[in-house]
Design an enzyme around this catalytic site. Structure first.
Site, short mmCIF file in Angstrom:
data_model
loop_
_atom_site.label_atom_id
_atom_site.label_comp_id
_atom_site.label_asym_id
_atom_site.label_seq_id
_atom_site.Cartn_x
_atom_site.Cartn_y
_atom_site.Cartn_z
CB SER A 239 -41.22 -49.64 -1.65
OG SER A 239 -40.23 -50.11 -0.79
CG HIS B 177 -37.89 -48.57 3.88
ND1 HIS B 177 -39.09 -49.24 3.94
CD2 HIS B 177 -37.41 -48.82 2.65
CE1 HIS B 177 -39.31 -49.86 2.80
NE2 HIS B 177 -38.30 -49.63 2.00
CG HIS C 276 -38.53 -55.07 5.39
ND1 HIS C 276 -38.06 -53.78 5.44
CD2 HIS C 276 -39.60 -55.05 4.54
CE1 HIS C 276 -38.81 -53.01 4.66
NE2 HIS C 276 -39.75 -53.75 4.11
CE1 TYR D 235 -34.97 -56.21 3.33
CE2 TYR D 235 -37.20 -56.86 2.78
CZ TYR D 235 -36.22 -55.90 2.85
OH TYR D 235 -36.49 -54.63 2.43
CD GLU D 236 -34.69 -54.00 7.52
OE1 GLU D 236 -33.95 -53.03 7.76
OE2 GLU D 236 -35.93 -53.98 7.72
CB ALA E 171 -42.98 -52.41 -3.26
CG MET F 176 -39.53 -59.78 -0.03
SD MET F 176 -37.84 -59.28 -0.35
CE MET F 176 -37.66 -59.82 -2.06
CB SER F 177 -43.27 -56.15 4.08
OG SER F 177 -44.18 -55.60 3.15
CG ASN G 14 -41.23 -56.26 -9.53
OD1 ASN G 14 -41.40 -55.69 -8.46
ND2 ASN G 14 -41.11 -57.56 -9.63
CG HIS H 103 -34.13 -52.39 -4.24
ND1 HIS H 103 -35.38 -52.69 -3.73
CD2 HIS H 103 -33.69 -51.35 -3.51
CE1 HIS H 103 -35.67 -51.87 -2.74
NE2 HIS H 103 -34.66 -51.04 -2.59
#
Ligand code: HPA
Length: 276
Positions: A32, A63, A85, A87-88, A115, A212-213, A236, A248
């Protein structure tokens, strides 16, 4: 335990070799905030992840799931738009598959982008941070259960982010008069954002940013012997650092605002890389 699935990185690499004669040594993974790089890329071949055996099908909007062969800053590159990811719900094996395929293809240097939320109080939304080190707080390691007799299991991560590639990024930042931050990235599994208490704890642990990646891919890349650099777009301020709630859409908004700076930074990096 051997948790291998049927997907083989060498099969994916063979497919990549088949679709284009270009043989770059640099690959760039767009997260991102960095997809604008594609507007600067002179594409010679584009292939959907669906056409590469073992590659993930991303589920996050924005993505795309495409791999590009092309020239960036006159340097031949592979660009990956979209990643799997943790989290997916993907297994770590799937999250890191593309990196293993890149190594099998012949990539030697890997630039990962993402990001992240800013934890360091000096950071502002829209800043870029070169990773100097990381803290793996995902609760999982991509090398767990991975069996390949040719690869070391106990991978040294002392100098995980390559000093030479980092210096190149810093040089690009100076050339572009971009205020580049440097710091430690802490990876969580997500997908919920953190609580303010977690962010206070992470600050005490030495983290400058949270995301998260990236970390699984970095670990797999180091196991494969790739040199790695990574850069975060601070989209952020992390939870509790500012009074604002996290969302998000905010992440995407900041990414949109600074997309040109991010793209120029990556283009310069590829250009200078091609000269060394
Ligand atoms: N936390 C975790 N991941 C993120 C954040 C955050 O604040 N911002 C962008 N990715």
């Amino acid at each position: 335990m051997n948790v291998s699935t049927k997907a083989n990185p060498h099969t994916a690499a063979a497919q990549l070799r088949k679709v284009s004669p270009l043989r770059p040594t640099l690959a760039i993974v767009l997260g991102s905030g960095f997809h604008h790089v594609l507007t600067e890329l002179q594409v010679t071949k584009k292939i959907s992840y669906a056409e590469i055996p073992g590659f993930p099908k991303p589920t996050v909007s924005g993505h795309a799931g495409e791999l590009y062969f092309g020239q960036l800053g006159k340097t031949p590159v592979l660009v990956l738009s979209g990643r799997a990811h943790f989290y997916e719900g993907h297994l770590m094996e799937r999250v890191t598959f593309a990196v293993r395929a890149l190594a099998a293809f012949g990539i030697r240097d890997l630039l990962l982008t993402n990001a992240a939320g800013g934890i360091n109080k000096n950071f502002r939304a829209g800043d870029f941070m070169v990773l100097t080190d990381h803290i793996n707080f995902m609760g999982a390691n991509p090398l767990r259960g991975f069996v390949d007799s040719g690869l070391n299991r106990f991978v040294d991560l002392t100098d995980v982010y390559d000093a030479g590639l980092r210096a190149l990024l810093v040089k690009c930042g100076k050339n572009l008069k971009l205020k580049l931050r440097a710091g430690v990235y802490l990876a969580v599994s997500g997908p919920s954002y953190e609580t303010p208490a977690e962010i206070r704890a992470f600050a005490r642990l030495g983290a400058d940013a949270v995301g998260m990646s990236t970390v699984p891919e970095v670990i797999a890349a180091r196991q494969c012997g790739l040199k790695v650099a990574a850069i975060s777009c601070i989209t952020n301020l992390a939870a509790g650092i500012s009074r604002q709630k996290l969302s998000h859409p905010e992440v995407l908004e900041t990414a949109e605002r600074v997309k040109q700076s991010g793209a120029r930074l990556i283009e310069q990096f590829a250009g200078l890389y091609g000269q060394i």
